[in-house]
Design a protein around this motif. Structure first.
Motif, PDB file in Angstrom:
ATOM      1  N   GLY A  91      36.122  -0.142 -18.597  1.00  0.00           N
ATOM      2  CA  GLY A  91      36.719   1.165 -18.370  1.00  0.00           C
ATOM      3  C   GLY A  91      38.110   1.082 -17.788  1.00  0.00           C
ATOM      4  N   ASP A  92      38.486  -0.118 -17.278  1.00  0.00           N
ATOM      5  CA  ASP A  92      39.794  -0.296 -16.672  1.00  0.00           C
ATOM      6  C   ASP A  92      40.793  -0.962 -17.611  1.00  0.00           C
ATOM      7  OD1 ASP A  92      38.751   0.804 -14.376  1.00  0.00           O
ATOM      8  OD2 ASP A  92      38.285  -1.135 -13.461  1.00  0.00           O
ATOM      9  N   TYR A  93      40.338  -1.946 -18.381  1.00  0.00           N
ATOM     10  CA  TYR A  93      41.235  -2.725 -19.232  1.00  0.00           C
ATOM     11  C   TYR A  93      40.619  -2.938 -20.615  1.00  0.00           C
ATOM     12  CZ  TYR A  93      43.924  -4.010 -15.057  1.00  0.00           C
ATOM     13  OH  TYR A  93      44.680  -3.985 -13.935  1.00  0.00           O
ATOM     14  N   ARG A  94      41.479  -3.057 -21.600  1.00  0.00           N
ATOM     15  CA  ARG A  94      41.058  -3.489 -22.937  1.00  0.00           C
ATOM     16  C   ARG A  94      41.646  -4.867 -23.161  1.00  0.00           C
ATOM     17  NH1 ARG A  94      43.181  -3.446 -28.070  1.00  0.00           N
ATOM     18  NH2 ARG A  94      45.030  -2.298 -27.405  1.00  0.00           N
ATOM     19  N   LEU A  95      40.776  -5.894 -23.167  1.00  0.00           N
ATOM     20  CA  LEU A  95      41.242  -7.263 -23.322  1.00  0.00           C
ATOM     21  C   LEU A  95      41.835  -7.477 -24.707  1.00  0.00           C
ATOM     22  CD1 LEU A  95      38.408  -9.299 -21.566  1.00  0.00           C
ATOM     23  CD2 LEU A  95      40.731  -8.875 -20.735  1.00  0.00           C
ATOM     24  N   LEU A  96      42.930  -8.240 -24.753  1.00  0.00           N
ATOM     25  CA  LEU A  96      43.610  -8.563 -26.004  1.00  0.00           C
ATOM     26  C   LEU A  96      43.452 -10.054 -26.273  1.00  0.00           C
ATOM     27  CD1 LEU A  96      46.888  -6.542 -25.356  1.00  0.00           C
ATOM     28  CD2 LEU A  96      44.923  -5.826 -26.726  1.00  0.00           C
ATOM     29  N   PRO A  97      43.514 -10.461 -27.548  1.00  0.00           N
ATOM     30  CA  PRO A  97      43.387 -11.894 -27.858  1.00  0.00           C
ATOM     31  C   PRO A  97      44.457 -12.705 -27.138  1.00  0.00           C
ATOM     32  CG  PRO A  97      43.245 -10.552 -29.849  1.00  0.00           C
ATOM     33  CD  PRO A  97      43.663  -9.638 -28.750  1.00  0.00           C
ATOM     34  N   GLU A 106      45.414  -4.534 -22.024  1.00  0.00           N
ATOM     35  CA  GLU A 106      46.078  -3.229 -21.927  1.00  0.00           C
ATOM     36  C   GLU A 106      45.296  -2.384 -20.925  1.00  0.00           C
ATOM     37  OE1 GLU A 106      47.328   0.609 -24.702  1.00  0.00           O
ATOM     38  OE2 GLU A 106      46.335  -1.128 -25.584  1.00  0.00           O
ATOM     39  N   SER A 107      45.997  -1.867 -19.917  1.00  0.00           N
ATOM     40  CA  SER A 107      45.332  -1.065 -18.893  1.00  0.00           C
ATOM     41  C   SER A 107      44.964   0.300 -19.465  1.00  0.00           C
ATOM     42  CB  SER A 107      46.254  -0.888 -17.685  1.00  0.00           C
ATOM     43  OG  SER A 107      45.658  -0.019 -16.734  1.00  0.00           O
ATOM     44  N   ARG A 108      43.699   0.658 -19.300  1.00  0.00           N
ATOM     45  CA  ARG A 108      43.270   1.980 -19.753  1.00  0.00           C
ATOM     46  C   ARG A 108      43.658   3.061 -18.746  1.00  0.00           C
ATOM     47  NH1 ARG A 108      39.874   1.326 -24.096  1.00  0.00           N
ATOM     48  NH2 ARG A 108      38.758  -0.668 -24.284  1.00  0.00           N
ATOM     49  N   ILE A 109      44.050   2.644 -17.560  1.00  0.00           N
ATOM     50  CA  ILE A 109      44.467   3.577 -16.519  1.00  0.00           C
ATOM     51  C   ILE A 109      45.983   3.492 -16.401  1.00  0.00           C
ATOM     52  CG2 ILE A 109      44.291   4.183 -14.075  1.00  0.00           C
ATOM     53  CD1 ILE A 109      41.561   2.785 -14.068  1.00  0.00           C
ATOM     54  N   ALA A 116      51.976   3.694 -19.540  1.00  0.00           N
ATOM     55  CA  ALA A 116      50.895   2.858 -20.057  1.00  0.00           C
ATOM     56  C   ALA A 116      51.424   1.434 -20.103  1.00  0.00           C
ATOM     57  CB  ALA A 116      50.471   3.326 -21.444  1.00  0.00           C
ATOM     58  N   VAL A 117      50.628   0.470 -19.634  1.00  0.00           N
ATOM     59  CA  VAL A 117      51.142  -0.888 -19.499  1.00  0.00           C
ATOM     60  C   VAL A 117      50.222  -1.919 -20.124  1.00  0.00           C
ATOM     61  CG1 VAL A 117      52.486  -0.460 -17.415  1.00  0.00           C
ATOM     62  CG2 VAL A 117      50.085  -1.117 -17.217  1.00  0.00           C
ATOM     63  N   VAL A 118      50.835  -3.029 -20.527  1.00  0.00           N
ATOM     64  CA  VAL A 118      50.123  -4.245 -20.902  1.00  0.00           C
ATOM     65  C   VAL A 118      50.360  -5.247 -19.779  1.00  0.00           C
ATOM     66  CG1 VAL A 118      50.048  -6.195 -22.489  1.00  0.00           C
ATOM     67  CG2 VAL A 118      50.242  -3.877 -23.376  1.00  0.00           C
TER      68      VAL A 118
END
Length: 487
Positions: A91-97, A106-109, A116-118
């Motif tokens: 719920g906080d981050y979407r992991l990238l390869p 990528e931060s979902r918050i 919006a930040v990576v």
């Protein structure tokens, strides 16, 4: 300077001197470093600008104070997850390869600023391979990013981190050495650059460090370095490094692997070469074929009469429009590469020659000799303006060309009874058409033709603008006015 000294004092007081604090201020990206206890030990200049929180306010603090500064609430960031050797909550981050140690996500918050930040977090190891802390960097991420194609963004972000960071003393001895993302198994600290690198590479590193220490000089250079048997190109930046008393004590180096950059440059060069090839093809084979087609159609039209002759003329005019497009592409390329030399030009002769090209179009003009300062490319100005009237007014359009003069200028007006140009679009019709901008046509852009008209007229020292054929009644036709310098 006071911020740097505060960071150094904190490092010494917490026994974290293995982390080279000052080096991280040379990273272009916003970056922070946590020690193994989760305390902020580096908050670089980029972070100060990114969050509005100064290093003095946050260096030395723990309890997720960095999360408060970034997100407006005390919460762990990606760096804390690396320290804890735990994956962040979905719920906080979407992991990238991502390859190697560390995490890219990528931060979902969004940040407290709404961005919006990576984020990328990578462990920092000391010369013995022990974990010394975690580096975390940030970059803006577009909300429209397609989650199915993050690979390019990942490469760009990963490439922005240095491959090596180190400090050298005046004798060329490494006093600190780190690699982001993986521990270094070689014992580097305490050894000379001459013992680790080939002679030419070592002499550069030692010489650059000595220049930075002796004169406070910042050295930036692109060179190939050999490490682990692999020779790669690096962008190397070496800065003077100050001690707590403000004196230059050593040199700090940041090396960034630019192999990917060079590959992209070569790809761009190859793309440019192919573009040149296609332009040559367009300007020769297709142009010549179109010219032959126009000639054959003209011969056919002369043998016909009535509606058949009119139809042949329409076909010819359509082919002529294609020829104009090809010439515009070539002309735009030439305008980018060459300067225009002004000379006296007979405007009347050019107008009459272009009227003959558009036989079958109702063009009204009273011939009168006018000499202006221009170049032979003035025919492209007249041709594009007539072509524009036909394009938007159709084959039945009526075009009126008039020329007036003052003591110093000549004004040519090309008007038509076509669809006209709404007032709010008039300022934009000379803008270059951008296929990537879906609103280009709505903004009034009409492609390369009018952009070339504006470019040429400006180089002639003149001016061009759009008006109404009948002032105040835009729906009853357009008028393009061109002012040129009189000979």
């Amino acid at each position: 300077m006071r911020v740097k000294m505060n960071q150094k004092r904190f490092s010494e007081s917490t026994n974290c001197s293995r982390i080279p604090m000052s080096i991280f201020n040379h990273l272009e990206q916003p970056a922070l470093v946590l020690d193994c206890a989760g305390r902020v030990v580096v908050w670089n200049n980029g972070m100060e600008q990114y969050t509005g929180v100064s290093a003095e306010e946050i260096v030395g603090r723990d309890g997720f104070a960095h999360g408060q500064a970034l997100f407006g609430e005390k919460r762990p960031t990606l760096a804390d997850c690396v320290l804890a050797r735990d994956e962040p909550g979905s719920g906080d981050y979407r992991l990238l390869p991502h390859e190697g140690e560390g995490m890219l996500a990528e931060s979902r918050i969004p940040l407290a600023s709404g961005r919006a930040v990576v984020c990328m977090a990578a462990p920092l190891h000391d010369e013995a391979g022990r974990l010394a802390g975690v580096l975390e960097t940030f970059r803006d991420a577009s909300a429209e990013t397609d989650p199915g194609i993050p690979e390019e963004q990942v490469r760009i972000l990963a490439a922005s981190l240095p491959g090596m960071i180190f400090t050298l003393d005046g004798d060329g001895i490494f006093t600190r050495f780190f690699r982001t993302g993986a521990p270094d198994t070689e014992e580097v600290v305490g050894r000379s650059a001459r013992a680790l690198f080939p002679a030419d590479e070592a002499e550069f590193l030692v010489g650059a460090a000595q220049r930075a220490i002796a004169g406070g000089e910042v050295i930036t250079e692109t060179r190939s370095l050999t490490w682990g048997g692999d020779r790669r190109p690096f962008q190397i930046i070496i800065h003077p490094l100050h001690d707590s008393a403000g004196k230059i004590a050593s040199a700090a180096g940041v090396c960034r692997d630019i192999s990917g950059d060079l590959l992209r440059d070569r790809a761009l060069q190859e793309t440019g070469r192919k573009a040149g090839l296609y332009l040559d093809l367009l300007g020769t084979d297709i142009y010549n074929t179109s010219m032959v087609a126009a000639t054959v159609i003209e011969m056919l039209r002369e043998r016909l009469s009535g509606e058949e002759a009119e139809l042949a003329q329409r076909v010819k005019n359509t082919v002529e429009q294609g020829i104009t497009v090809i010439k515009n592409v070539e002309l735009l390329n030439a305008l980018d590469e060459h300067r225009i030399r002004l000379e006296p030009v007979d405007l009347n002769r050019i107008v009459e020659s272009q009227i003959r090209r558009y036989a079958g179009i109702d063009i009204r003009y009273e011939p009168e000799s006018r000499m202006v300062w221009a170049s032979p490319l003035l025919e492209d100005v007249v041709s594009n303006l007539i072509s524009n009237s036909v394009k938007f007014g159709g084959m039945k359009v009526r075009v009126e060309i008039s020329v007036t003069e003052t003591a110093d200028t000549v004004t040519m007006t090309i008007a038509d009874n076509g669809i006209g140009i709404p007032d709010h679009l008039k300022p934009n019709i000379f803008d270059r058409f951008d296929r990537g901008n879906k609103t280009a046509s709505a903004s009034g852009s009409r492609g390369l033709g009018l952009h070339i008209v504006k470019t040429l007229v400006a180089r002639y020292g003149g001016r061009v603008w759009a008006a109404d054929r009948i002032p105040g009644r835009p729906g009853e036709g357009a008028a393009i006015k061109v002012i040129l310098q009189k000979c």
